[in-house]
Design a protein around this motif. Structure first.
Motif, PDB file in Angstrom:
ATOM      1  N   ALA A 125       6.104   1.182 -10.870  1.00 21.34           N
ATOM      2  CA  ALA A 125       7.526   1.505 -10.944  1.00 21.34           C
ATOM      3  C   ALA A 125       7.719   3.010 -10.908  1.00 21.34           C
ATOM      4  O   ALA A 125       7.124   3.736 -11.698  1.00 21.34           O
ATOM      5  CB  ALA A 125       8.136   0.935 -12.226  1.00 21.34           C
ATOM      6  N   GLY A 126       8.552   3.464  -9.975  1.00 20.69           N
ATOM      7  CA  GLY A 126       8.819   4.896  -9.922  1.00 20.69           C
ATOM      8  C   GLY A 126       9.500   5.298  -8.638  1.00 20.69           C
ATOM      9  O   GLY A 126       9.553   4.534  -7.675  1.00 20.69           O
ATOM     10  N   GLY A 127       9.991   6.527  -8.640  1.00 16.69           N
ATOM     11  CA  GLY A 127      10.731   7.001  -7.489  1.00 16.69           C
ATOM     12  C   GLY A 127      10.044   8.092  -6.691  1.00 16.69           C
ATOM     13  O   GLY A 127      10.629   8.615  -5.745  1.00 16.69           O
ATOM     14  N   THR A 128       8.817   8.454  -7.068  1.00 15.49           N
ATOM     15  CA  THR A 128       8.085   9.448  -6.288  1.00 15.49           C
ATOM     16  C   THR A 128       7.381   8.728  -5.152  1.00 15.49           C
ATOM     17  O   THR A 128       6.327   8.109  -5.344  1.00 15.49           O
ATOM     18  CB  THR A 128       7.075  10.212  -7.163  1.00 15.49           C
ATOM     19  N   GLY A 129       7.969   8.809  -3.962  1.00 17.75           N
ATOM     20  CA  GLY A 129       7.477   8.030  -2.836  1.00 17.75           C
ATOM     21  C   GLY A 129       6.016   8.251  -2.521  1.00 17.75           C
ATOM     22  O   GLY A 129       5.269   7.297  -2.258  1.00 17.75           O
ATOM     23  N   LEU A 130       5.557   9.507  -2.550  1.00 17.70           N
ATOM     24  CA  LEU A 130       4.163   9.782  -2.233  1.00 17.70           C
ATOM     25  C   LEU A 130       3.235   9.166  -3.270  1.00 17.70           C
ATOM     26  O   LEU A 130       2.158   8.672  -2.933  1.00 17.70           O
ATOM     27  CB  LEU A 130       3.939  11.291  -2.148  1.00 17.70           C
ATOM     28  N   TYR A 131       3.650   9.159  -4.527  1.00 22.05           N
ATOM     29  CA  TYR A 131       2.821   8.565  -5.571  1.00 22.05           C
ATOM     30  C   TYR A 131       2.741   7.051  -5.406  1.00 22.05           C
ATOM     31  O   TYR A 131       1.683   6.446  -5.631  1.00 22.05           O
ATOM     32  CB  TYR A 131       3.362   8.932  -6.956  1.00 22.05           C
ATOM     33  N   VAL A 132       3.853   6.424  -5.024  1.00 20.73           N
ATOM     34  CA  VAL A 132       3.830   4.985  -4.772  1.00 20.73           C
ATOM     35  C   VAL A 132       2.838   4.665  -3.662  1.00 20.73           C
ATOM     36  O   VAL A 132       2.008   3.753  -3.789  1.00 20.73           O
ATOM     37  CB  VAL A 132       5.237   4.473  -4.397  1.00 20.73           C
ATOM     38  N   ARG A 133       2.896   5.439  -2.589  1.00 22.29           N
ATOM     39  CA  ARG A 133       1.988   5.185  -1.472  1.00 22.29           C
ATOM     40  C   ARG A 133       0.548   5.541  -1.822  1.00 22.29           C
ATOM     41  O   ARG A 133      -0.385   4.860  -1.381  1.00 22.29           O
ATOM     42  CB  ARG A 133       2.451   5.961  -0.240  1.00 22.29           C
ATOM     43  N   ALA A 134       0.350   6.594  -2.599  1.00 21.14           N
ATOM     44  CA  ALA A 134      -1.002   6.970  -3.006  1.00 21.14           C
ATOM     45  C   ALA A 134      -1.647   5.853  -3.814  1.00 21.14           C
ATOM     46  O   ALA A 134      -2.836   5.557  -3.672  1.00 21.14           O
ATOM     47  CB  ALA A 134      -0.975   8.256  -3.820  1.00 21.14           C
ATOM     48  N   ALA A 135      -0.845   5.207  -4.661  1.00 16.93           N
ATOM     49  CA  ALA A 135      -1.373   4.122  -5.491  1.00 16.93           C
ATOM     50  C   ALA A 135      -1.685   2.880  -4.680  1.00 16.93           C
ATOM     51  O   ALA A 135      -2.708   2.220  -4.905  1.00 16.93           O
ATOM     52  CB  ALA A 135      -0.379   3.780  -6.597  1.00 16.93           C
ATOM     53  N   LEU A 136      -0.829   2.563  -3.715  1.00 21.81           N
ATOM     54  CA  LEU A 136      -0.866   1.242  -3.093  1.00 21.81           C
ATOM     55  C   LEU A 136      -1.385   1.196  -1.659  1.00 21.81           C
ATOM     56  O   LEU A 136      -1.878   0.157  -1.231  1.00 21.81           O
ATOM     57  CB  LEU A 136       0.542   0.634  -3.128  1.00 21.81           C
ATOM     58  N   ASP A 137      -1.235   2.283  -0.924  1.00 26.98           N
ATOM     59  CA  ASP A 137      -1.583   2.255   0.495  1.00 26.98           C
ATOM     60  C   ASP A 137      -2.928   2.924   0.777  1.00 26.98           C
ATOM     61  O   ASP A 137      -3.457   3.661  -0.046  1.00 26.98           O
ATOM     62  CB  ASP A 137      -0.492   2.935   1.327  1.00 26.98           C
ATOM     63  N   SER A 138      -3.443   2.675   1.962  1.00 28.49           N
ATOM     64  CA  SER A 138      -4.759   3.188   2.335  1.00 28.49           C
ATOM     65  C   SER A 138      -4.653   4.640   2.797  1.00 28.49           C
ATOM     66  O   SER A 138      -4.933   4.963   3.950  1.00 28.49           O
ATOM     67  CB  SER A 138      -5.376   2.318   3.440  1.00 28.49           C
TER      68      SER A 138
END
Length: 318
Positions: free
Chosen positions: A108-121
């Motif tokens: 959960a969060g609004g920092t787009g790069l952090y969301v992608r860093a956590a979840l994407d390759s």
């Protein structure tokens, strides 16, 4: 039994739920409600909530008010260097630990790069993870000889990256040079960044809201932060080196209040600046997440937290 309750195959990647959207839309509350209903734990994806002591201004949920366990909060001191790459390590460790216990990770969060860093390759160079000693040298070049000289150095070493990074964006030029030191091209990584491949079985829920209502919520949140003691929090952080912190010192809700404490700016002016900066940030967040076709949007303008969670659960199709 809902689709979200159906057990995953032992050989399939862990299931992860991501709740994203603009600031003040209610992400944390809805994500927590979903975690309670689905037996999950929260992995924060907020680039400022990683800093200890930055609590009021980042709307960090107070420990006594949390109904589920939270991860990736308070990872660093405000004066420490922190990055999306370091966050990626912490977030994936948390996701692995949570999923390994048979619990649902809810990012959960609004920092787009952090969301992608956590979840994407996404892959980050080693220098991004460990802190590159050359950074100060590159910043010194820009300070002494000007941004154009630093950009010329990048053009000499990595013409493709120089072509996509403006000379005035010193921070990005420095990052591109650091990547070149690691044998990685910023331009090539930027091109690969458009690919959206999650390393998990991820479902993305996006929360949106009528723009005037969102702005009202942003303004109310800022007023509540000030009433809760944000100015004292900034004063405390200044004593701990916030001004010298490259990233933390740029946080919305903190940098605007430094001149109030040091004199020269009225608090009402700073409050107005925080509200305006927060609205602009919300627009950027909406633009970022709208570009991701995986996000399933829910308009929560007229919904309670419970109703929003119910609507989100209705989109899950594991």
């Amino acid at each position: 039994m809902t689709s979200a309750d159906t057990p995953a195959s032992p050989d399939s990647p862990p299931r992860v739920l991501a709740v994203v959207g603009p600031t003040a839309v209610g992400k944390t509350a809805v994500a927590e409600e979903l975690a309670v209903r689905l037996g999950g734990e929260i992995v924060s994806a907020d680039s400022m909530q990683v800093y200890r002591g930055m609590d009021i201004g980042t709307a960090k949920p107070a420990p006594a008010e949390r109904r589920v366990k939270y991860h990736c909060l308070d990872l660093a001191e405000p004066g420490e260097a922190f990055s999306a790459a370091l966050y990626q390590i912490a977030a994936r460790e948390a996701i692995s630990h949570i999923a390994g216990r048979g619990v649902l990770p809810v990012v959960a969060g609004g920092t787009g790069l952090y969301v992608r860093a956590a979840l994407d390759s996404l892959e980050f160079p080693a220098g991004e993870q460990l802190g590159n000693a050359a950074r100060a040298r590159y910043e010194a070049i820009a300070a002494k000889r000007g941004p154009e000289a630093l950009h010329a150095l990048l053009a000499e070493r990595d013409p493709a990256s120089a072509a996509v990074v403006h000379a005035n964006n010193v921070r990005r030029v420095v990052r591109a040079l650091e990547m070149a030191d690691e044998g990685v091209s910023y331009a090539e990584q930027r091109e690969g960044f458009s690919a959206r491949d999650s390393v998990y079985s991820t479902r993305f829920i996006g929360l949106t809201m009528d723009r005037p209502r969102l702005y009202e919520r942003i303004d109310a949140r800022v007023d509540a932060m000030v009433a809760a003691g944000l100015l004292d929090e900034v004063r405390e952080l200044l004593g701990r080196g916030l001004r010298e912190a490259l990233t933390a010192s740029q946080a919305i809700g903190y940098k605007e209040f430094v001149p109030v404490i040091e004199g020269g700016v009225e608090i009402d002016t700073a409050v107005s600046e925080v509200k305006q900066a927060s609205r602009r940030y919300a627009k950027r967040q909406l633009t970022w997440f709208a570009a991701d076709p995986r996000v399933r949007w829910i308009d929560v303008t007229e919904l309670t937290i419970s109703q929003a969670a119910e609507a989100a659960m209705g989109t899950l199709d594991w």
